[in-house]
Motif scaffolding. Structure first.
Motif, mmCIF file in Angstrom:
data_model
loop_
_atom_site.group_PDB
_atom_site.id
_atom_site.type_symbol
_atom_site.label_atom_id
_atom_site.label_comp_id
_atom_site.label_asym_id
_atom_site.label_seq_id
_atom_site.Cartn_x
_atom_site.Cartn_y
_atom_site.Cartn_z
ATOM 1 N N ASN A 110 0.827 -1.202 0.000
ATOM 2 C CA ASN A 110 0.000 0.000 0.000
ATOM 3 C C ASN A 110 0.862 1.253 0.000
ATOM 4 O O ASN A 110 0.582 2.220 -0.710
ATOM 5 C CB ASN A 110 -0.924 -0.004 1.216
ATOM 6 N N GLN B 119 2.291 1.758 -3.542
ATOM 7 C CA GLN B 119 1.423 1.720 -4.721
ATOM 8 C C GLN B 119 1.744 2.863 -5.672
ATOM 9 O O GLN B 119 2.113 3.956 -5.258
ATOM 10 C CB GLN B 119 -0.045 1.738 -4.325
ATOM 11 N N SER C 53 -2.120 6.593 -1.803
ATOM 12 C CA SER C 53 -2.334 5.861 -0.555
ATOM 13 C C SER C 53 -3.091 6.693 0.477
ATOM 14 O O SER C 53 -2.695 7.803 0.810
ATOM 15 C CB SER C 53 -0.998 5.427 0.039
#
Length: 329
Positions: free
Chosen positions: A111, A114, A163
């Protein structure tokens, strides 16, 4: 999607050595973003090193620090009792950041890493994308741009950092523990992400082969209030047009400590240190909150499609500060 080799790592050092030695190699964890980019032809690794079986999962507490294994899923972290009790805005960011299905697959390390949600970056038929190939230009600057950044942006790149989780973690001064060929190092998240500038293709300070193994999250003092507020186009799973993470300690009618960050408007998770300075020692109220918002959204870089985010970012910050402080305008 092009053909690639696949190996499953059984030990972290082995995984790091394999990827470090091969410039064609990449890590594979939850794959919720990476596999989409591979299907689109944006990423084309020739070797995937699967790290999902490595012992990098779980949440533990050491004093006033929460250590989160990089392979812990978003859903697992959201369910942790310490997160619920001491870090409610982190939990809110996790729950608002993805659907249940994705939260059960997506890892914390993934995450934080990303890639940009810019439509031009994700379309390899668009030639002008400095993030894919430096020096080609930025199609978003002259094209349709709405889900893009106004802070940390310039003519080279206006891709927004996607994020939700990174926003409260940046506010908390969290750090990532990174393993590389030369051992481990700890990097504050505030130093981890890179403003695009002349090198939009470089998004963070990792060198090839380095692997995030854990995230260290300092716990705020007991009694700290916090909230994560996200504005999006629809109530169901969607990326932020703007978001704000605020943690605040009140004492004697004044703000003793404030931690503030914005999401959805920056090329990186945007730490609002100017706002924190204004808030510290001030009585909570609409005027000081507006001053903090004005100090945060300074010198924005806008294109016609993103100009609305200037006012939106200020309003979301004022709203979040008011929510945390329990102040009505």
């Amino acid at each position: 999607m092009r053909e690639f080799e696949y190996v499953r790592a059984t030990e972290a050092g082995q995984a790091v050595a394999t990827v470090t030695q091969d410039p064609r190699a990449s890590y594979l964890a939850g794959g919720t973003t990476q596999l989409d980019l591979m299907k689109d032809g944006v990423l084309e690794p020739e070797l995937l090193v699967d790290i999902t079986r490595l012992p990098l999962r779980g949440v533990s507490r050491d004093g006033d620090t929460l250590r989160v294994g990089a392979l812990t899923t978003m859903e697992e972290l959201a369910a942790d009792p310490t997160v619920a009790a001491r870090l409610p805005f982190v939990r809110e960011a996790l729950l608002l950041g993805a659907s249940v299905q994705l939260r059960n697959m997506a890892t914390i390390g993934g995450n934080l890493l990303q890639r940009a949600r810019c439509r031009y970056f994700r379309d390899p038929t668009v030639p002008a994308c400095n993030k894919r190939r430096r020096g080609t230009g930025c199609a978003a600057v002259t094209g349709a741009a709405r889900m893009h950044a106004i802070l940390g942006a310039d003519e080279h790149c206006i891709a927004v950092h996607a994020s939700d989780l990174a926003v409260p973690l940046v506010a908390l001064d969290a750090s990532v523990r990174v393993m590389g060929a030369d051992g481990e190092r700890s990097v504050p998240l505030t130093d981890f992400y890179l403003i695009p500038g002349d090198t939009p293709d470089l998004e963070n300070v990792l060198v090839h082969g380095e692997l995030i193994v854990a995230v260290d999250v300092p716990l705020p003092r007991v009694g700290t209030r916090s909230a994560y507020v996200k504005v999006r186009d629809r109530a169901s799973y969607e990326f932020a047009l703007a978001s704000a993470a605020v943690a605040m300690t009140l004492d004697g009618g004044v703000i003793r400590e404030a931690r503030v960050a914005l999401g959805g408007v920056g090329t990186v998770p945007w730490r609002a240190r100017e706002a924190e300075e204004l808030l510290r020692g001030a009585p909570p109220g609409p005027s000081v909150f507006l001053a903090a918002a004005e100090a945060t959204v300074r010198s924005p870089f806008t294109v016609p499609g993103t100009a609305f985010k200037v006012e939106l970012a200020k309003r979301i910050l004022v709203r979040t500060l008011s929510t945390v402080a329990g102040v009505t305008s």
